[in-house]
Scaffold this active site. Structure first.
Site, PDB file in Angstrom:
ATOM      1  N   ALA A 361       0.820  -1.219   0.000  1.00  0.00           N
ATOM      2  CA  ALA A 361       0.000   0.000   0.000  1.00  0.00           C
ATOM      3  C   ALA A 361       0.849   1.263   0.000  1.00  0.00           C
ATOM      4  O   ALA A 361       0.316   2.371  -0.122  1.00  0.00           O
ATOM      5  CB  ALA A 361      -0.919   0.004   1.218  1.00  0.00           C
ATOM      6  N   SER A 405      -3.661  -0.344  -6.220  1.00  0.00           N
ATOM      7  CA  SER A 405      -3.543   0.621  -7.315  1.00  0.00           C
ATOM      8  C   SER A 405      -4.700   1.624  -7.248  1.00  0.00           C
ATOM      9  O   SER A 405      -5.398   1.720  -6.236  1.00  0.00           O
ATOM     10  CB  SER A 405      -3.507  -0.108  -8.663  1.00  0.00           C
ATOM     11  N   LYS A 408      -6.756   6.349 -11.044  1.00  0.00           N
ATOM     12  CA  LYS A 408      -5.976   7.350 -11.777  1.00  0.00           C
ATOM     13  C   LYS A 408      -4.957   6.712 -12.716  1.00  0.00           C
ATOM     14  O   LYS A 408      -4.320   7.400 -13.517  1.00  0.00           O
ATOM     15  CB  LYS A 408      -5.288   8.295 -10.790  1.00  0.00           C
TER      16      LYS A 408
END
Length: 630
Positions: A361, A405, A408
């Site tokens: 993360a 992910s 964007k």
């Protein structure tokens, strides 16, 4: 001891009820004059009925219920006991050969009297007890209007009646058939549209929402009407609990923006996730961040052997360590400071702890900051860092590696999005090389309340008295809660076979301007008090986010909120060339970074290659849509 005494007293009351009902039946039968010659039949019948009642009441479980909460289950137990008494009486009348005979009318009169005495006694005790405990509260507390006259409203009203802080004065509900009726003695005064009038009629300044099954647009409408009328709007956390009778009035809280976004509760296959994580060592990078810390909290539910918390920020690492010390001390945690780009540190960590699953993360995610003067650092952290952690997961035999992910990464217009897409490609290439590690990617949009996100920013601006700044009147974003995102990441990890890009169902996009307006109203202000200013799109910012690239298709998964994207294949030799590019000592200018990203990510179209932007003045809605409109 108290329970024993209580049970004995109730037992004696029920036996007394038999005596009174049997005596009363005879008196009613003979017009309240004692009949001569019936003493033997009366005593015989009383003895049989007392024995029968003692056995029947114990069998029916009458002494398990609490009289102060006497309700339908208790009435059913009383009916069972009375039914057995009736059967015994019928048998007694049928077998009676005396002279005179036991009157057959008692078969009807006796059970009616017994039911009234046993059931009525319990109901009367509850009424007296509630009046004794709560009767003095009726005229106290703040007057409140409850929205929703269904099962949720019923449970809430009952709980509010026992609270010294609230006094229900009326309810509103959009079901016209309920208008003019009463719920627990409180009138249903109209529909949701009538909130303002109802508040004024009863001089109330508080509204509580009790609509567990209502759509988000209904909640928004009710909240908006109440706030416009000058009321403070509250809800009960976990309205599902209302339907089950679990209401905590001391947990009443103001309606939050999350309540109005219409996100249905997430349900995951806990058994599948448990099988993946139980008794395993799990590593989380960026463990102190918004997503990383919630992932750690969710992971703790599935009994891992230990959690390895890897974090670059000392304070963030300390914060999550303190949370576990306070809330989950039984979970073994290993708190490690380190940089995801540091191969030596990663080798040390993987050698020592050998994680079975790695959730990556750690990332730079703030679009405008990464766009100017920080582009190369975004590449190194988001791409090189991902590559290094994934390589070590493969090298040290981790069962799973999961990349967090972002939406964007789809048709990116900014450096941050392009680096996340490049990180996805690097993971796909690593997986294609083979090995025992399943590498998966999970892509989702904005999470509510994450560090640096728009909601905390708006809250700070409102607290300062405004203005609230929005970049564009038409800009919208997908939102989900942090716990929802973390749970779906775990579900995707458990479902994945390796190489997939999972796409989360983000629901409907939310206009940021509408979000700002709702937050202003929920804070008790109007747009006259706190104005909204439109400042123009920031560097690299899109008007609209997308979850899938144009070249991608998706396929369904067994979970309704997860789909799998099938992106274009990564070219042969990609990893070798990428590693060579990432090995540059630097510094690398922003323009050089963009040229490199254009080479690796064909769908990347920098904002500099799009129509020119201009600053949007407050109130100006004549802006051309730019920046990746879908």
């Amino acid at each position: 001891m108290k329970n024993t005494i209580r049970s004995v007293l109730i037992f004696l009351f029920d036996l007394l009820a038999v005596v009174v009902a049997w005596l009363g039946g005879f008196l009613i039968r003979f017009n309240f004059e004692w009949p001569e010659g019936y003493e033997q039949q009366w005593l015989l019948g009383l003895g049989v009925l007392l024995v029968t009642q003692a056995v029947a009441c114990r069998w029916a479980g009458l002494y398990r219920g609490m009289w102060v909460f006497a309700s339908l289950p208790d009435l059913k137990r009383v009916l069972k006991a009375v039914g057995i008494s009736v059967a015994a009486l019928v048998a007694l009348v049928a077998l009676d050969r005396g002279n005179p005979l036991i009157p057959r009318s008692l078969i009807l009169v006796y059970p009616i009297l017994l039911l009234v005495l046993m059931g009525g006694g319990r109901a009367a005790w509850r009424m007296w007890k509630e009046h004794h405990l709560y009767g003095g509260l009726i005229a106290q507390g703040k007057p409140v209007v409850v929205v929703g006259a269904g099962s949720g409203g019923l449970m809430l009203v009952r709980a509010l009646e026992r609270s010294p802080d609230w006094r229900v004065v009326a309810l509103v509900d959009d079901d016209r058939s309920k208008w003019g009726l009463e719920l627990c003695g409180h009138p249903v005064a109209g529909g949701v549209e009538d909130i303002a009038n109802v508040l004024a009629d009863h001089r109330a300044k508080h509204v509580i929402l009790a609509m567990p099954s209502a759509a988000s647009d209904v909640l928004r409408r009710a909240t908006d009407l109440a706030v416009r009328a000058g009321a403070h709007v509250f809800t009960v956390p976990g309205l599902e609990d209302l339907m089950n009778g679990r209401v905590a009035i001391n947990s009443m809280r103001p309606v939050a923006i999350e309540d109005l976004l219409g996100r249905a509760p997430v349900r995951i296959d806990s058994a599948h996730v448990q099988a993946m994580l139980a008794a395993k060592t799990v590593m989380v990078t960026g463990a102190g961040g918004s997503i990383g810390s919630e992932l750690c909290r969710q992971l703790a539910r599935f009994a891992p052997q230990r959690l390895v918390l890897f974090e670059a920020s000392e304070f963030a690492l300390y914060t999550i360590e303190q949370w576990f010390s306070l809330h989950r001390p039984e979970i073994e945690i290993v708190c490690l400071a380190g940089d995801v780009k540091d191969s030596a540190r990663l080798a040390e960590v993987f050698t020592a702890w050998r994680p079975h699953a790695v959730f990556h993360a750690a990332a730079y995610k703030h679009v405008p900051l990464m766009e100017v003067r920080n582009a190369w650092q975004a590449v190194r952290n988001n791409v090189l860092g991902t590559l290094r952690v994934a390589e070590h997961a493969q090298r040290y035999g981790a069962e799973r590696f999961v990349l967090i992910s972002t939406d964007k990464a789809v048709n990116p217009t900014n450096v941050m999005g392009a680096t996340k897409r490049l990180a996805e490609m690097a993971c796909e290439a690593l997986h294609s090389r083979g090995g025992s590690t399943q590498i998966e990617m999970v892509r989702f949009g904005n999470v509510l309340g994450s560090t640096g996100s728009v909601i905390p920013k708006f809250q700070e601006q409102i607290a300062r008295g405004g203005p609230v700044t929005v970049t564009h009147p038409d800009i919208n974003r997908y939102f989900m809660s942090i716990p929802e995102a973390a749970q779906l990441v775990l579900q995707a990890a458990a479902m994945g076979q390796g190489g997939e890009v999972f796409v989360l169902d983000m629901g409907e996009p939310v206009k940021i301007a509408d979000l700002a307006r709702n937050m202003i109203r929920l804070s008790g202000y109007t747009e006259d008090d706190i104005r909204i200013e439109f400042t123009g799109l920031r560097p690299g910012e899109k008007l609209y986010e997308e979850l899938l690239a144009d070249s991608e298709v998706t396929r369904e998964t067994p979970h309704p909120k997860l789909r799998i994207a099938r992106s274009r294949p990564v070219a042969t030799g990609f990893l070798a060339e990428l590693n060579a590019w990432l090995a540059q000592a630097g510094p690398v200018s922003d323009d050089e970074v963009r040229r490199g990203l254009l080479r690796w990510v064909p769908e990347y179209v920098p904002m500099s290659g799009r129509p020119a932007l201009r600053v949007v003045e407050p109130g100006d809605r004549s802006v051309v849509r730019v920046g990746g409109a879908a």
